[in-house]
Write a protein that holds these residues in place. Structure first.
Motif, PDB file in Angstrom:
ATOM      1  N   ASP A 200     -28.991  40.066 -14.665  1.00  0.00           N
ATOM      2  CA  ASP A 200     -29.552  38.973 -14.206  1.00  0.00           C
ATOM      3  C   ASP A 200     -28.802  37.743 -14.307  1.00  0.00           C
ATOM      4  O   ASP A 200     -28.311  37.598 -15.182  1.00  0.00           O
ATOM      5  CB  ASP A 200     -31.710  39.296 -14.972  1.00  0.00           C
ATOM      6  N   ASP A 201     -29.771  37.235 -13.280  1.00  0.00           N
ATOM      7  CA  ASP A 201     -29.490  35.506 -13.776  1.00  0.00           C
ATOM      8  C   ASP A 201     -29.532  34.792 -14.965  1.00  0.00           C
ATOM      9  O   ASP A 201     -30.774  35.153 -15.729  1.00  0.00           O
ATOM     10  CB  ASP A 201     -30.121  34.987 -12.333  1.00  0.00           C
ATOM     11  N   TYR A 202     -28.829  34.197 -15.345  1.00  0.00           N
ATOM     12  CA  TYR A 202     -28.910  33.273 -16.804  1.00  0.00           C
ATOM     13  C   TYR A 202     -28.843  32.174 -16.727  1.00  0.00           C
ATOM     14  O   TYR A 202     -27.999  31.475 -16.318  1.00  0.00           O
ATOM     15  CB  TYR A 202     -28.551  33.778 -18.057  1.00  0.00           C
ATOM     16  N   ASP A 203     -29.144  31.426 -17.882  1.00  0.00           N
ATOM     17  CA  ASP A 203     -29.224  30.035 -18.185  1.00  0.00           C
ATOM     18  C   ASP A 203     -29.808  29.854 -19.004  1.00  0.00           C
ATOM     19  O   ASP A 203     -30.070  30.163 -19.987  1.00  0.00           O
ATOM     20  CB  ASP A 203     -30.576  29.349 -17.659  1.00  0.00           C
TER      21      ASP A 203
ATOM     22  N   SER B 297     -20.833  36.772 -19.030  1.00  0.00           N
ATOM     23  CA  SER B 297     -22.553  37.574 -18.496  1.00  0.00           C
ATOM     24  C   SER B 297     -22.150  38.955 -19.817  1.00  0.00           C
ATOM     25  O   SER B 297     -23.134  38.915 -19.745  1.00  0.00           O
ATOM     26  CB  SER B 297     -21.773  37.387 -17.090  1.00  0.00           C
TER      27      SER B 297
ATOM     28  N   THR C 104     -25.381  28.548 -17.099  1.00  0.00           N
ATOM     29  CA  THR C 104     -26.238  29.931 -16.005  1.00  0.00           C
ATOM     30  C   THR C 104     -24.869  30.589 -15.370  1.00  0.00           C
ATOM     31  O   THR C 104     -24.137  29.882 -14.983  1.00  0.00           O
ATOM     32  CB  THR C 104     -26.294  29.373 -14.693  1.00  0.00           C
ATOM     33  N   GLY C 105     -25.009  31.804 -15.356  1.00  0.00           N
ATOM     34  CA  GLY C 105     -24.334  32.924 -14.928  1.00  0.00           C
ATOM     35  C   GLY C 105     -25.022  33.366 -14.480  1.00  0.00           C
ATOM     36  O   GLY C 105     -26.274  34.036 -13.691  1.00  0.00           O
TER      37      GLY C 105
ATOM     38  N   ASP D 134     -21.328  33.947 -11.567  1.00  0.00           N
ATOM     39  CA  ASP D 134     -20.798  33.392 -11.095  1.00  0.00           C
ATOM     40  C   ASP D 134     -21.334  34.334  -9.811  1.00  0.00           C
ATOM     41  O   ASP D 134     -21.738  34.949  -9.652  1.00  0.00           O
ATOM     42  CB  ASP D 134     -20.068  32.642 -10.711  1.00  0.00           C
ATOM     43  N   GLU D 135     -21.896  33.993  -8.284  1.00  0.00           N
ATOM     44  CA  GLU D 135     -22.381  34.221  -7.574  1.00  0.00           C
ATOM     45  C   GLU D 135     -21.448  35.539  -6.457  1.00  0.00           C
ATOM     46  O   GLU D 135     -21.710  36.381  -6.089  1.00  0.00           O
ATOM     47  CB  GLU D 135     -22.730  33.695  -6.286  1.00  0.00           C
TER      48      GLU D 135
ATOM     49  N   LYS E  69     -22.131  38.762  -8.496  1.00  0.00           N
ATOM     50  CA  LYS E  69     -23.090  39.780  -8.791  1.00  0.00           C
ATOM     51  C   LYS E  69     -23.146  40.630  -8.329  1.00  0.00           C
ATOM     52  O   LYS E  69     -23.108  41.510  -9.439  1.00  0.00           O
ATOM     53  CB  LYS E  69     -23.700  38.845  -8.353  1.00  0.00           C
TER      54      LYS E  69
END
Length: 281
Positions: free
Chosen positions: A91-94, A130, A78-79, A81-82, A85
């Protein structure tokens, strides 16, 4: 034997997502087309697992205990990292991981003598993973991810021949140690010329970038290793251009062959020369 299904490389500058709109439209079209071609190549090659080899920006270990290559073997990745951002703006991804693949490959390259580790926890991803995930829209594919983060900045850095040899060991492990029906893709993430935070922060060495891409299109790996040294990369942009070592890992894995350039742009606002290639397998 498992098969290397596709071999690619591309730049991952944070400007590609955080400041994309600052570039002229023609340059944006070039980059969209390049990353679109990367996505198509991954999908059309029926790749099951994608190894993204990219540099670690000293985000996942102390410099006093810094691995040359870190294999991410989490069940899911996931990313971003905070911390990254605000300037990446993706967008967040998983993405699903492939921990058994990552572990097998990690264990199989120990004879290289390089410092490696396998990391079960989710690694901290910045633009290294990312940007290709976002620009190639990998979350809309069924591909599983094995991130391989490498040291390009903390001395002693594994230089061009060590990275190429590591790639040779990685390619051999893919072909001989993984299940026979598995299709494994390779994507080198990093470069081209840039000097993050240095005196040449706003400069792009377009002459170097085009020379490098022309060498790769020619496909003479002996010449590349002799001329495109770590020191030459540093001359083109210290602390950044050497991310191209990840491209050499891919080259070692697939062996000598030419490639096709997917495009190149030099956009000052992105602080980095941006290009991409696909090797002919």
């Amino acid at each position: 034997m498992a098969e290397i299904s596709v071999a690619l490389a591309a730049s991952h500058a944070p400007g590609l997502t955080g400041w994309f709109g600052k570039a002229p439209e023609e340059d944006r079209r070039t980059v969209r087309a390049a990353y679109g071609a990367i996505r198509d190549a991954i999908v059309n090659s029926r790749t099951d697992v994608l190894l993204i080899i990219g540099n670690d920006h000293v985000a996942n270990a102390r410099v006093s205990d810094y691995a040359d290559f870190s294999f991410g073997i989490a069940d899911r990745h996931t990313g971003p990292d905070e911390w990254f951002k605000p300037w990446l703006r993706v967008d967040d991804y998983d993405l699903p991981g492939a921990p058994e693949v990552g572990r097998t490959l990690h264990d199989s390259v120990q004879a290289t003598g390089l410092r490696t580790r396998a990391v079960r926890d989710n690694l901290r991803f910045d633009d290294n993973i990312s940007v290709p995930v976002a620009m190639a829209d990998l979350t809309s594919t069924s591909v599983a991810l094995v991130p391989v983060l490498q040291n390009c900045t903390v001395p002693p850095v594994p230089k061009e021949r060590a990275c190429y040899a590591f790639g040779e060991a990685l390619g051999a492990a893919i072909r001989t140690q993984l299940p026979g029906d598995l299709r494994v893709g390779l994507l080198g993430s990093g470069g081209l010329s840039h000097e993050p935070g240095g005196p040449r922060y706003l400069e792009i060495d377009e002459k170097f970038d085009r020379w490098w891409l022309d060498l790769l299109v020619e496909g003479d790996h002996s010449r590349i290793l002799a001329e495109a040294t770590f020191e030459r990369m540093e001359e083109a942009g210290s602390g950044g251009t050497a991310e191209l070592l990840s491209w050499l890992v891919v080259m070692g894995a697939i062996g000598q062959r030419p490639c096709t350039s997917l495009g190149y742009v030099a956009v000052e606002e992105w602080r980095c020369g941006v290009g991409a290639v696909q090797w002919q397998l």
